[in-house]
Design a protein around this motif. Structure first.
Motif, mmCIF file in Angstrom:
data_model
loop_
_atom_site.group_PDB
_atom_site.id
_atom_site.type_symbol
_atom_site.label_atom_id
_atom_site.label_comp_id
_atom_site.label_asym_id
_atom_site.label_seq_id
_atom_site.Cartn_x
_atom_site.Cartn_y
_atom_site.Cartn_z
ATOM 1 N N ALA A 175 0.835 -1.207 0.000
ATOM 2 C CA ALA A 175 0.000 0.000 0.000
ATOM 3 C C ALA A 175 0.869 1.257 0.000
ATOM 4 N N ILE A 176 1.986 1.204 0.697
ATOM 5 C CA ILE A 176 2.928 2.337 0.715
ATOM 6 C C ILE A 176 3.545 2.534 -0.670
ATOM 7 N N LEU A 177 3.944 1.427 -1.305
ATOM 8 C CA LEU A 177 4.525 1.521 -2.650
ATOM 9 C C LEU A 177 3.514 2.106 -3.635
ATOM 10 N N ASN A 178 2.243 1.695 -3.500
ATOM 11 C CA ASN A 178 1.194 2.219 -4.380
ATOM 12 C C ASN A 178 1.006 3.720 -4.187
ATOM 13 N N GLU A 179 1.034 4.155 -2.928
ATOM 14 C CA GLU A 179 0.886 5.583 -2.652
ATOM 15 C C GLU A 179 2.069 6.374 -3.209
ATOM 16 N N TYR A 180 3.265 5.842 -3.028
ATOM 17 C CA TYR A 180 4.467 6.498 -3.562
ATOM 18 C C TYR A 180 4.367 6.630 -5.078
ATOM 19 N N ASN A 181 3.998 5.550 -5.749
ATOM 20 C CA ASN A 181 3.879 5.570 -7.208
ATOM 21 C C ASN A 181 2.795 6.546 -7.668
ATOM 22 N N LEU A 182 1.709 6.611 -6.900
ATOM 23 C CA LEU A 182 0.628 7.540 -7.228
ATOM 24 C C LEU A 182 1.109 8.986 -7.140
ATOM 25 N N ALA A 187 7.235 3.850 -11.212
ATOM 26 C CA ALA A 187 6.970 2.406 -11.111
ATOM 27 C C ALA A 187 8.223 1.603 -10.773
ATOM 28 N N ASN A 188 9.381 2.243 -10.769
ATOM 29 C CA ASN A 188 10.618 1.537 -10.403
ATOM 30 C C ASN A 188 10.561 0.994 -8.976
ATOM 31 N N VAL A 189 9.681 1.587 -8.181
ATOM 32 C CA VAL A 189 9.578 1.167 -6.786
ATOM 33 C C VAL A 189 9.142 -0.297 -6.677
ATOM 34 N N TYR A 190 8.439 -0.784 -7.700
ATOM 35 C CA TYR A 190 7.994 -2.182 -7.698
ATOM 36 C C TYR A 190 9.100 -3.140 -8.158
ATOM 37 N N LYS A 191 10.124 -2.616 -8.797
ATOM 38 C CA LYS A 191 11.217 -3.451 -9.307
ATOM 39 C C LYS A 191 12.270 -3.741 -8.245
ATOM 40 N N ALA A 192 12.271 -2.942 -7.201
ATOM 41 C CA ALA A 192 13.277 -3.099 -6.149
ATOM 42 C C ALA A 192 13.109 -4.439 -5.436
ATOM 43 N N ARG A 193 14.217 -5.008 -4.985
ATOM 44 C CA ARG A 193 14.192 -6.346 -4.383
ATOM 45 C C ARG A 193 13.972 -6.272 -2.870
ATOM 46 N N TRP A 194 12.835 -5.722 -2.489
ATOM 47 C CA TRP A 194 12.550 -5.528 -1.076
ATOM 48 C C TRP A 194 12.508 -6.855 -0.308
ATOM 49 N N ARG A 195 11.809 -7.834 -0.880
ATOM 50 C CA ARG A 195 11.605 -9.096 -0.151
ATOM 51 C C ARG A 195 12.856 -9.962 -0.090
ATOM 52 N N ASP A 196 13.847 -9.629 -0.899
ATOM 53 C CA ASP A 196 15.100 -10.396 -0.850
ATOM 54 C C ASP A 196 15.933 -10.039 0.379
ATOM 55 N N PHE A 197 15.676 -8.844 0.942
ATOM 56 C CA PHE A 197 16.566 -8.344 1.996
ATOM 57 C C PHE A 197 15.867 -7.968 3.300
ATOM 58 N N TYR A 198 14.583 -7.628 3.217
ATOM 59 C CA TYR A 198 13.857 -7.223 4.418
ATOM 60 C C TYR A 198 12.884 -8.312 4.846
ATOM 61 N N SER A 199 12.617 -8.370 6.135
ATOM 62 C CA SER A 199 11.545 -9.225 6.660
ATOM 63 C C SER A 199 10.393 -8.317 7.077
ATOM 64 N N PHE A 200 9.180 -8.823 6.917
ATOM 65 C CA PHE A 200 7.992 -8.022 7.199
ATOM 66 C C PHE A 200 7.230 -8.610 8.374
ATOM 67 N N GLY A 201 6.377 -7.790 8.957
ATOM 68 C CA GLY A 201 5.652 -8.208 10.145
ATOM 69 C C GLY A 201 6.250 -7.530 11.355
ATOM 70 N N GLU A 202 6.436 -8.315 12.398
ATOM 71 C CA GLU A 202 6.994 -7.785 13.641
ATOM 72 C C GLU A 202 8.518 -7.841 13.584
ATOM 73 N N GLY A 203 9.147 -6.882 14.227
ATOM 74 C CA GLY A 203 10.613 -6.877 14.263
ATOM 75 C C GLY A 203 11.147 -7.851 15.310
ATOM 76 N N TYR A 204 12.468 -7.952 15.382
ATOM 77 C CA TYR A 204 13.100 -8.783 16.402
ATOM 78 C C TYR A 204 14.383 -8.100 16.844
ATOM 79 N N GLU A 205 14.942 -8.594 17.918
ATOM 80 C CA GLU A 205 16.065 -7.899 18.547
ATOM 81 C C GLU A 205 17.348 -7.964 17.717
ATOM 82 N N LYS A 206 17.654 -9.149 17.195
ATOM 83 C CA LYS A 206 18.914 -9.324 16.462
ATOM 84 C C LYS A 206 18.709 -10.160 15.201
ATOM 85 N N ILE A 207 19.581 -9.910 14.219
ATOM 86 C CA ILE A 207 19.565 -10.682 12.974
ATOM 87 C C ILE A 207 20.351 -11.974 13.183
#
Length: 295
Positions: A175-182, A187-207
């Motif tokens: 939804a954030i990417l859609n708002e940014y693109n709007l 549309a380059n924002v959709y090409k970025a490899r977000w899911r390859d490097f970030y985890s989504f949901g709740e955070g945690y203390e250490k990697i």
């Protein structure tokens, strides 16, 4: 006249038969769907029974203090689990769940969270540069506002639904990417490899530094990916970085774990009736959570 009446009677009889056959077909179709739904419900109940005992199952397999060797084994090869009595069996497959950078670490930093923000923002800048995103600072601001907000992310619509602070699901992120693109027409924002490097949901203390992908290590520490693939084999990130002359300033003990991290996302596959089913869950600190049933 008699022939005509017989013809009409025959026609009516045939029409009734056709109607009855159609009705029978509808009934059988309904029963078939009802049976399928009943089986799916029964399979869901079975999944909940398995899930309720999943923490005990994993605890028995991993032991009280699992080694990196045990974790590497369960991450590499699915485990077949069979009932001690009976014919029921299932397959358990797991992957490390803390081996990426939590997207929520991009939240505006405080003195306490500065180290986490540094890692997350360095990664953000590199991803944005690779994807040629026009206005990464505006995108970052949208992400930070969303992480800090307790409102559901529906741009242009006020939502009554509450959302956890410091939590950002992938659907929220889209939804954030859609708002940014709007707003930016980028549309380059959709090409970025977000899911390859970030985890989504709740955070945690250490990697979990023992099981980072070659891509992530290469990105964060500016080491050629092929060198990482060939050299990062013993699950000792600190030693690998030191041996390859990496900038150790980014390798912070407040961010990267030194020891074993028992945090994984698991999938259980099983046969039930005439179908095959699966469900996903998280296993962290000896407890299961995040149940998701898959038909």
């Amino acid at each position: 006249m008699v022939k005509k009446r017989n013809a009409i009677t025959l026609f009516i009889t045939l029409a009734v038969i056709v109607a009855l056959l159609a009705l029978v077909g509808i009934v059988f179709g309904y029963l078939s769907k009802a049976r399928a739904k009943a089986q799916d419900k029964a399979a869901l109940i079975q999944a909940n029974v398995i899930y309720a005992d999943a923490s005990n199952t994993l605890a028995k397999y991993l032991g009280k203090k699992p080694s990196n060797g045990i974790l590497k084994q369960i991450y590499s090869i699915p485990v077949a689990i069979k009932e001690s009595k009976g014919s029921f069996n299932m397959m358990l497959a797991c992957a490390p769940s803390h081996a990426a950078v939590p997207i929520v670490w991009l939240k505006e930093p405080t003195a306490k969270s500065q180290d986490k923000f540094s890692v997350a923002s360095i990664l953000f800048d590199k991803i944005a540069l690779e994807a040629n995103i026009k206005d990464p600072q505006y995108l970052l601001k949208l992400i930070q506002d969303a992480i800090a907000s307790k409102q559901q992310i529906k741009f242009g619509v006020e939502s009554r639904l509450q959302r956890r602070e410091n939590f950002l699901s992938y659907s929220n992120f889209l939804a954030i990417l859609n708002e940014y693109n709007l707003q930016k027409g980028d549309a380059n924002v959709y090409k970025a490899r977000w899911r390859d490097f970030y985890s989504f949901g709740e955070g945690y203390e250490k990697i979990d530094s023992n099981y980072l992908s070659a891509d992530l290590v290469s990105y964060l520490f500016d080491i050629d990916k092929q060198i990482v693939q060939e050299g990062f084999t013993d699950n000792n990130l600190k030693k690998f970085l030191y041996d390859n002359g990496a900038d150790m300033e980014l390798f912070n003990s407040k961010v990267f774990s030194k020891g074993v991290v028992v945090a994984m996302r698991c999938t259980i596959n099983y046969a039930f009736g005439k179908g095959y089913y699966s469900f996903d869950f998280d296993y962290t600190k000896g407890k299961v959570h995040g149940f998701e049933f898959q038909k």
